[in-house]
Design an enzyme around this catalytic site. Structure first.
Site, PDB file in Angstrom:
ATOM      1  N   GLU A 102      -6.547  -3.669  -1.116  1.00 54.01           N
ATOM      2  CA  GLU A 102      -7.040  -2.409  -1.710  1.00 54.01           C
ATOM      3  C   GLU A 102      -8.559  -2.459  -1.869  1.00 54.01           C
ATOM      4  O   GLU A 102      -9.202  -1.421  -1.988  1.00 54.01           O
ATOM      5  CB  GLU A 102      -6.406  -2.182  -3.082  1.00 54.01           C
ATOM      6  CG  GLU A 102      -5.131  -1.380  -3.081  1.00 54.01           C
ATOM      7  CD  GLU A 102      -5.324   0.087  -2.702  1.00 54.01           C
ATOM      8  OE1 GLU A 102      -6.089   0.779  -3.372  1.00 54.01           O
ATOM      9  OE2 GLU A 102      -4.705   0.527  -1.733  1.00 54.01           O
TER      10      GLU A 102
ATOM     11  N   SER B 218      -6.860  -8.401  -3.256  1.00 51.06           N
ATOM     12  CA  SER B 218      -6.021  -7.393  -2.591  1.00 51.06           C
ATOM     13  C   SER B 218      -6.743  -6.661  -1.467  1.00 51.06           C
ATOM     14  O   SER B 218      -7.953  -6.408  -1.540  1.00 51.06           O
ATOM     15  CB  SER B 218      -5.593  -6.377  -3.651  1.00 51.06           C
ATOM     16  OG  SER B 218      -5.131  -5.192  -3.045  1.00 51.06           O
TER      17      SER B 218
ATOM     18  N   TYR C 163      -7.947   0.610  -9.710  1.00 58.13           N
ATOM     19  CA  TYR C 163      -7.306  -0.695  -9.433  1.00 58.13           C
ATOM     20  C   TYR C 163      -8.139  -1.488  -8.417  1.00 58.13           C
ATOM     21  O   TYR C 163      -8.435  -2.663  -8.619  1.00 58.13           O
ATOM     22  CB  TYR C 163      -5.884  -0.466  -8.894  1.00 58.13           C
ATOM     23  CG  TYR C 163      -5.250  -1.705  -8.299  1.00 58.13           C
ATOM     24  CD1 TYR C 163      -4.608  -2.644  -9.108  1.00 58.13           C
ATOM     25  CD2 TYR C 163      -5.300  -1.963  -6.921  1.00 58.13           C
ATOM     26  CE1 TYR C 163      -4.026  -3.790  -8.557  1.00 58.13           C
ATOM     27  CE2 TYR C 163      -4.725  -3.092  -6.369  1.00 58.13           C
ATOM     28  CZ  TYR C 163      -4.085  -3.999  -7.191  1.00 58.13           C
ATOM     29  OH  TYR C 163      -3.515  -5.126  -6.641  1.00 58.13           O
TER      30      TYR C 163
HETATM   31  P1  NAP Z   1       4.077  -7.071 -10.169  1.00 58.71           P
HETATM   32  O1  NAP Z   1       5.456  -7.223  -9.627  1.00 58.71           O
HETATM   33  O2  NAP Z   1       3.655  -5.745 -10.694  1.00 58.71           O
HETATM   34  O3  NAP Z   1       3.885  -8.168 -11.322  1.00 58.71           O
HETATM   35  C1  NAP Z   1       2.795  -8.115 -12.200  1.00 58.71           C
HETATM   36  C2  NAP Z   1       2.960  -9.195 -13.253  1.00 58.71           C
HETATM   37  O4  NAP Z   1       1.843  -9.153 -14.146  1.00 58.71           O
HETATM   38  C3  NAP Z   1       4.218  -9.045 -14.120  1.00 58.71           C
HETATM   39  O5  NAP Z   1       4.778 -10.310 -14.347  1.00 58.71           O
HETATM   40  C4  NAP Z   1       3.647  -8.483 -15.408  1.00 58.71           C
HETATM   41  O6  NAP Z   1       4.430  -8.772 -16.555  1.00 58.71           O
HETATM   42  C5  NAP Z   1       2.334  -9.240 -15.474  1.00 58.71           C
HETATM   43  N1  NAP Z   1       1.380  -8.637 -16.403  1.00 58.71           N
HETATM   44  C6  NAP Z   1       0.897  -7.363 -16.372  1.00 58.71           C
HETATM   45  N2  NAP Z   1       0.059  -7.177 -17.382  1.00 58.71           N
HETATM   46  C7  NAP Z   1      -0.010  -8.330 -18.085  1.00 58.71           C
HETATM   47  C8  NAP Z   1      -0.697  -8.752 -19.250  1.00 58.71           C
HETATM   48  N3  NAP Z   1      -1.517  -7.928 -19.922  1.00 58.71           N
HETATM   49  N4  NAP Z   1      -0.536 -10.016 -19.686  1.00 58.71           N
HETATM   50  C9  NAP Z   1       0.294 -10.859 -19.025  1.00 58.71           C
HETATM   51  N5  NAP Z   1       1.002 -10.521 -17.925  1.00 58.71           N
HETATM   52  C10 NAP Z   1       0.848  -9.258 -17.459  1.00 58.71           C
HETATM   53  O7  NAP Z   1       2.996  -7.495  -9.049  1.00 58.71           O
HETATM   54  P2  NAP Z   1       3.188  -8.349  -7.702  1.00 58.71           P
HETATM   55  O8  NAP Z   1       3.526  -7.414  -6.600  1.00 58.71           O
HETATM   56  O9  NAP Z   1       4.038  -9.522  -7.980  1.00 58.71           O
HETATM   57  O10 NAP Z   1       1.684  -8.807  -7.441  1.00 58.71           O
HETATM   58  C11 NAP Z   1       1.167 -10.004  -7.994  1.00 58.71           C
HETATM   59  C12 NAP Z   1      -0.347  -9.946  -7.993  1.00 58.71           C
HETATM   60  O11 NAP Z   1      -0.829  -9.796  -6.652  1.00 58.71           O
HETATM   61  C13 NAP Z   1      -0.944  -8.775  -8.763  1.00 58.71           C
HETATM   62  O12 NAP Z   1      -2.156  -9.220  -9.331  1.00 58.71           O
HETATM   63  C14 NAP Z   1      -1.227  -7.739  -7.694  1.00 58.71           C
HETATM   64  O13 NAP Z   1      -2.236  -6.870  -8.113  1.00 58.71           O
HETATM   65  C15 NAP Z   1      -1.639  -8.627  -6.549  1.00 58.71           C
HETATM   66  N6  NAP Z   1      -1.394  -8.116  -5.204  1.00 58.71           N
HETATM   67  C16 NAP Z   1      -0.154  -7.676  -4.857  1.00 58.71           C
HETATM   68  C17 NAP Z   1       0.082  -7.252  -3.556  1.00 58.71           C
HETATM   69  C18 NAP Z   1       1.428  -6.759  -3.131  1.00 58.71           C
HETATM   70  O14 NAP Z   1       1.514  -6.109  -2.085  1.00 58.71           O
HETATM   71  N7  NAP Z   1       2.497  -7.072  -3.865  1.00 58.71           N
HETATM   72  C19 NAP Z   1      -0.976  -7.288  -2.602  1.00 58.71           C
HETATM   73  C20 NAP Z   1      -2.218  -7.765  -3.004  1.00 58.71           C
HETATM   74  C21 NAP Z   1      -2.425  -8.196  -4.298  1.00 58.71           C
HETATM   75  P3  NAP Z   1       5.625  -7.785 -17.058  1.00 58.71           P
HETATM   76  O15 NAP Z   1       6.817  -8.186 -16.263  1.00 58.71           O
HETATM   77  O16 NAP Z   1       5.698  -8.092 -18.490  1.00 58.71           O
HETATM   78  O17 NAP Z   1       5.188  -6.379 -16.742  1.00 58.71           O
HETATM   79  N1  GDD Z   2       4.075   4.512  -4.762  1.00 62.36           N
HETATM   80  C1  GDD Z   2       4.214   5.558  -3.939  1.00 62.36           C
HETATM   81  N2  GDD Z   2       5.150   6.515  -4.237  1.00 62.36           N
HETATM   82  N3  GDD Z   2       3.422   5.630  -2.856  1.00 62.36           N
HETATM   83  C2  GDD Z   2       3.606   6.654  -2.011  1.00 62.36           C
HETATM   84  C3  GDD Z   2       4.566   7.655  -2.249  1.00 62.36           C
HETATM   85  C4  GDD Z   2       5.361   7.579  -3.422  1.00 62.36           C
HETATM   86  O1  GDD Z   2       6.212   8.422  -3.705  1.00 62.36           O
HETATM   87  N4  GDD Z   2       4.521   8.536  -1.217  1.00 62.36           N
HETATM   88  C5  GDD Z   2       3.582   8.107  -0.373  1.00 62.36           C
HETATM   89  N5  GDD Z   2       3.011   6.971  -0.854  1.00 62.36           N
HETATM   90  C6  GDD Z   2       1.905   6.239  -0.226  1.00 62.36           C
HETATM   91  C7  GDD Z   2       0.716   5.984  -1.162  1.00 62.36           C
HETATM   92  O2  GDD Z   2      -0.090   7.156  -1.238  1.00 62.36           O
HETATM   93  C8  GDD Z   2       0.040   4.829  -0.422  1.00 62.36           C
HETATM   94  O3  GDD Z   2      -0.786   5.309   0.603  1.00 62.36           O
HETATM   95  C9  GDD Z   2       1.206   4.067   0.216  1.00 62.36           C
HETATM   96  O4  GDD Z   2       2.345   4.939   0.127  1.00 62.36           O
HETATM   97  C10 GDD Z   2       1.564   2.736  -0.427  1.00 62.36           C
HETATM   98  O5  GDD Z   2       1.679   2.932  -1.823  1.00 62.36           O
HETATM   99  P1  GDD Z   2       2.264   1.765  -2.783  1.00 62.36           P
HETATM  100  O6  GDD Z   2       3.549   1.277  -2.271  1.00 62.36           O
HETATM  101  O7  GDD Z   2       2.219   2.283  -4.163  1.00 62.36           O
HETATM  102  O8  GDD Z   2       1.255   0.542  -2.566  1.00 62.36           O
HETATM  103  P2  GDD Z   2      -0.335   0.467  -2.488  1.00 62.36           P
HETATM  104  O9  GDD Z   2      -0.703   0.214  -1.063  1.00 62.36           O
HETATM  105  O10 GDD Z   2      -0.982   1.587  -3.182  1.00 62.36           O
HETATM  106  O11 GDD Z   2      -0.634  -0.835  -3.359  1.00 62.36           O
HETATM  107  C11 GDD Z   2       0.103  -2.056  -3.173  1.00 62.36           C
HETATM  108  O12 GDD Z   2      -0.543  -2.866  -2.211  1.00 62.36           O
HETATM  109  C12 GDD Z   2      -1.837  -3.341  -2.608  1.00 62.36           C
HETATM  110  C13 GDD Z   2      -2.369  -4.180  -1.433  1.00 62.36           C
HETATM  111  O13 GDD Z   2      -2.987  -3.348  -0.505  1.00 62.36           O
HETATM  112  C14 GDD Z   2       0.226  -2.746  -4.536  1.00 62.36           C
HETATM  113  O14 GDD Z   2       1.116  -3.836  -4.421  1.00 62.36           O
HETATM  114  C15 GDD Z   2      -1.116  -3.291  -5.004  1.00 62.36           C
HETATM  115  O15 GDD Z   2      -0.928  -4.073  -6.186  1.00 62.36           O
HETATM  116  C16 GDD Z   2      -1.695  -4.162  -3.885  1.00 62.36           C
HETATM  117  O16 GDD Z   2      -2.936  -4.702  -4.252  1.00 62.36           O
END
Ligand code: NAP
Ligand code: GDD
Length: 325
Positions: free
Chosen positions: A127, A125, A149
């Site tokens: 992050e 990520s 995280y």
């Molecule tokens: P998500 O919607 O939160 O999905 C997370 C998945 O992990 C869900 O299917 C959840 O199952 C499963 N999970 C959580 N804990 C588990 C456990 N203990 N055992 C088995 N399964 C478990 O996340 P996403 O946005 O699709 O992201 C996918 C991956 O990419 C994550 O690793 C995230 O950290 C990473 N990532 C995401 C982003 C982004 O912007 N979306 C960016 C960079 C990296 P349940 O449905 O049962 O909760």
């Molecule tokens: N969630 C949330 N809720 N975020 C808020 C809010 C709120 O009400 N108001 C402002 N924010 C700001 C957070 O402080 C952060 O700076 C930004 O919005 C994005 O927050 P999120 O959407 O929660 O995503 P993230 O960037 O922290 O994390 C996501 O992206 C990562 C990749 O950079 C997640 O998908 C992570 O799993 C992923 O790795």
């Protein structure tokens, strides 16, 4: 050619559901790891449930992961499961470490013991860049994570590289910047905004409560990003890649664009900023340099920021209208 088999952890999540669709379209046999819940949470995969095979397992439980690899005999493993919500990682730091960090080692061990020749994708990520050391961020940018995280993801990233170097396994890490969609969890800021705007538009709510509006993210569309995951595993050599649009926007810009999608120009009347929603340590500014992926994988994003915001608002309006019927 024999049909390929893929095991996807996190198949019930946003990315898992898009990836499963992509793999099915490419004629893979798709297995998905699902953990036990008291009520089913297959909302995102219900349209493909009869085409995939679900295997019970949990990132906390080594035996179940080993059994999942035995049952699926995969050519490719996509490790998407994690505690993925940054804010929760401060209230549950140990659990986040167990799932998001050690969970990766458990998956790698399962693979090493049962099928070390399988290709492995780790969901790293942006992050991990946290307090960024350079702009834009590339594969060479040093990490400085700003949340439990982010720290856990750095561990997952390095343990994947370590298994590549120690055991000659084909492990790759995709350093993906934020990617969103109508299937995004409601707690993430983009979906919180699109859902909130849809409710205001339908007169089901009067305002949205948000935290830091100044943070900037490089937001892409999840459907485009899962294609990059697949491409990484089709290469001859394992390597790590940044996946990003190369453009960033503030939370405030996302808010403005979302309200404009429903014809509201003065969004300030509908947004309340709450100090409680600010994070103990913030990631202020992310923007990715995906030159390597564009060159080697021939990948590029297709959906623009404006299209993404409109897609999410439109989908939430339709969802709320459907639910109210
Ligand atoms: P998500 O919607 O939160 O999905 C997370 C998945 O992990 C869900 O299917 C959840 O199952 C499963 N999970 C959580 N804990 C588990 C456990 N203990 N055992 C088995 N399964 C478990 O996340 P996403 O946005 O699709 O992201 C996918 C991956 O990419 C994550 O690793 C995230 O950290 C990473 N990532 C995401 C982003 C982004 O912007 N979306 C960016 C960079 C990296 P349940 O449905 O049962 O909760
Ligand atoms: N969630 C949330 N809720 N975020 C808020 C809010 C709120 O009400 N108001 C402002 N924010 C700001 C957070 O402080 C952060 O700076 C930004 O919005 C994005 O927050 P999120 O959407 O929660 O995503 P993230 O960037 O922290 O994390 C996501 O992206 C990562 C990749 O950079 C997640 O998908 C992570 O799993 C992923 O790795």
């Amino acid at each position: 050619m024999a049909q390929k088999s893929a095991l996807v952890t996190g198949i019930t999540g946003q990315d898992g559901s898009y990836l499963a669709e992509l793999l099915l379209a490419k004629n893979y046999k798709v297995y998905g790891l699902t953990r036990r819940t008291s009520t089913p949470n297959y909302e995102r995969i219900k349209h493909i449930e009869d085409k995939i095979e679900l295997i019970p397992g949990d990132l906390l439980d080594q035996q179940s992961l080993t059994a999942a690899v035995e049952m699926s005999n995969p050519d490719e493993v996509y490790n998407l499961a994690a505690q993925s919500f940054v804010a929760t990682s401060w209230s549950q730091p140990v659990l986040t470490g167990e799932f998001t960090a050690l969970g990766v080692t458990r998956m790698l061990e399962a693979l090493r013991q049962v099928k070390s020749k399988a290709k492995f994708y780790q969901a790293s990520s942006s992050e991990m860049f946290g307090m960024v050391k350079e702009t834009p961020q590339s594969e060479k940018t040093p990490f400085h994570p700003r949340s439990p995280y982010g720290v856990a993801k750095v561990y997952g990233h390095w343990i994947s590289i370590n298994y590549r170097e120690s055991y000659n396994m084909f492990t790759v890490s995709g350093i993906l910047f934020n990617h969103e969609s109508p299937r995004r969890g409601l707690e993430f800021v983009t979906r919180k905004i699109s859902h909130g705007v849809a409710k205001i538009h339908l007169r089901e709510a009067n305002f949205i409560e948000l935290g830091n509006l100044e943070a900037k993210r490089d937001w892409g569309f999840a459907g485009d990003y899962v294609e990059a995951m697949w491409l990484m595993l089709q290469q001859d050599k394992p390597d790590d890649y940044v996946i990003a649009t190369g453009e960033n926007h503030s939370v405030e810009e996302f808010v403005r664009e979302a309200f404009e999608a429903v014809g509201i120009s003065d969004w300030t009347k509908y947004v309340k900023v709450k100090k409680e929603l600010f994070r103990p340590a913030e990631v202020d500014f992310l923007i990715g340099d995906s030159t390597k992926a564009r060159k080697v994988l021939e990948w590029k994003p297709k959906v623009t920021f404006q299209e993404l915001v409109k897609m999410m608002v439109k989908s939430d309006i339709e969802l709320l209208q459907k639910n109210s019927k």
